[in-house]
Design a protein around this motif. Structure first.
Motif, PDB file in Angstrom:
ATOM      1  N   SER A  77       0.840  -1.193   0.000  1.00  0.00           N
ATOM      2  CA  SER A  77       0.000   0.000   0.000  1.00  0.00           C
ATOM      3  C   SER A  77       0.872   1.239   0.000  1.00  0.00           C
ATOM      4  N   SER A  78       0.338   2.319  -0.559  1.00  0.00           N
ATOM      5  CA  SER A  78       1.062   3.588  -0.530  1.00  0.00           C
ATOM      6  C   SER A  78       0.777   4.368   0.752  1.00  0.00           C
ATOM      7  N   MET A  79      -0.078   3.829   1.610  1.00  0.00           N
ATOM      8  CA  MET A  79      -0.422   4.454   2.894  1.00  0.00           C
ATOM      9  C   MET A  79       0.032   3.523   4.026  1.00  0.00           C
ATOM     10  N   PRO A  80       0.296   4.060   5.213  1.00  0.00           N
ATOM     11  CA  PRO A  80       0.674   3.205   6.348  1.00  0.00           C
ATOM     12  C   PRO A  80      -0.444   2.217   6.686  1.00  0.00           C
ATOM     13  N   LEU A  81      -0.061   0.994   7.036  1.00  0.00           N
ATOM     14  CA  LEU A  81      -1.029  -0.054   7.381  1.00  0.00           C
ATOM     15  C   LEU A  81      -1.196  -0.117   8.891  1.00  0.00           C
TER      16      LEU A  81
ATOM     17  N   GLN B 299     -10.732   1.636   2.059  1.00  0.00           N
ATOM     18  CA  GLN B 299     -10.974   2.730   1.125  1.00  0.00           C
ATOM     19  C   GLN B 299      -9.847   3.753   1.089  1.00  0.00           C
ATOM     20  N   GLN B 300      -9.076   3.901   2.139  1.00  0.00           N
ATOM     21  CA  GLN B 300      -7.947   4.835   2.095  1.00  0.00           C
ATOM     22  C   GLN B 300      -6.737   4.202   1.429  1.00  0.00           C
TER      23      GLN B 300
ATOM     24  N   SER C  51      -3.190  -0.173  -3.519  1.00  0.00           N
ATOM     25  CA  SER C  51      -2.696  -1.312  -2.744  1.00  0.00           C
ATOM     26  C   SER C  51      -3.210  -2.600  -3.341  1.00  0.00           C
ATOM     27  N   ASN C  52      -2.713  -3.710  -2.823  1.00  0.00           N
ATOM     28  CA  ASN C  52      -3.245  -5.005  -3.241  1.00  0.00           C
ATOM     29  C   ASN C  52      -4.360  -5.450  -2.294  1.00  0.00           C
TER      30      ASN C  52
END
Length: 117
Positions: free
Chosen positions: A6-10, A24-25, A29-30
């Motif tokens: 993901s391009s956002m923190p998990l 949704q954010q 991502s996969n």
């Protein structure tokens, strides 16, 4: 084990994997399918399953690995990215600069350089 990209923190993987609202954010991502991205992006990591276009080679030729009568389409979407012989996951997605900035939440920090948060 499935690698998450993901391009956002998990955060809070239990909610990410069980509730679609939390994914949704994570547009880039996969964790989301092209169906989930409808109208947001034209590309993604998990595309629709095309049974005739799945490449069969070493590690992708196990009996029933891509058989829709044995596995549901969501499982086959993931198995397309797993080489069972080498146990290596491979996820590819191609985004243009506009999508990386506007959709994925990236930002331009210097000329010709993009940093995804």
């Amino acid at each position: 084990m499935l690698p998450l990209v993901s391009s956002m923190p998990l955060h809070n993987l239990h909610f990410l994997l069980s509730e679609s609202i939390y994914r949704q954010q994570h547009i880039c991502s996969n964790l989301v399918t092209l169906k989930d991205l409808q109208g947001v992006s034209e590309t993604g990591f998990l595309d629709d399953v095309q049974y005739d276009s799945i490449s069969l080679g070493p590690g992708y030729d196990r009996p029933y690995q891509f058989n829709p009568s044995v596995r549901e389409a969501k499982s086959i979407q993931l198995y397309k990215h797993l080489n069972l012989k080498s146990c290596i996951w491979t996820f590819d997605a191609y985004y243009d600069m506009t999508e990386l900035i506007d959709v994925c939440g990236g930002s331009v920090t210097a000329d010709f350089q993009v940093r995804c948060n």
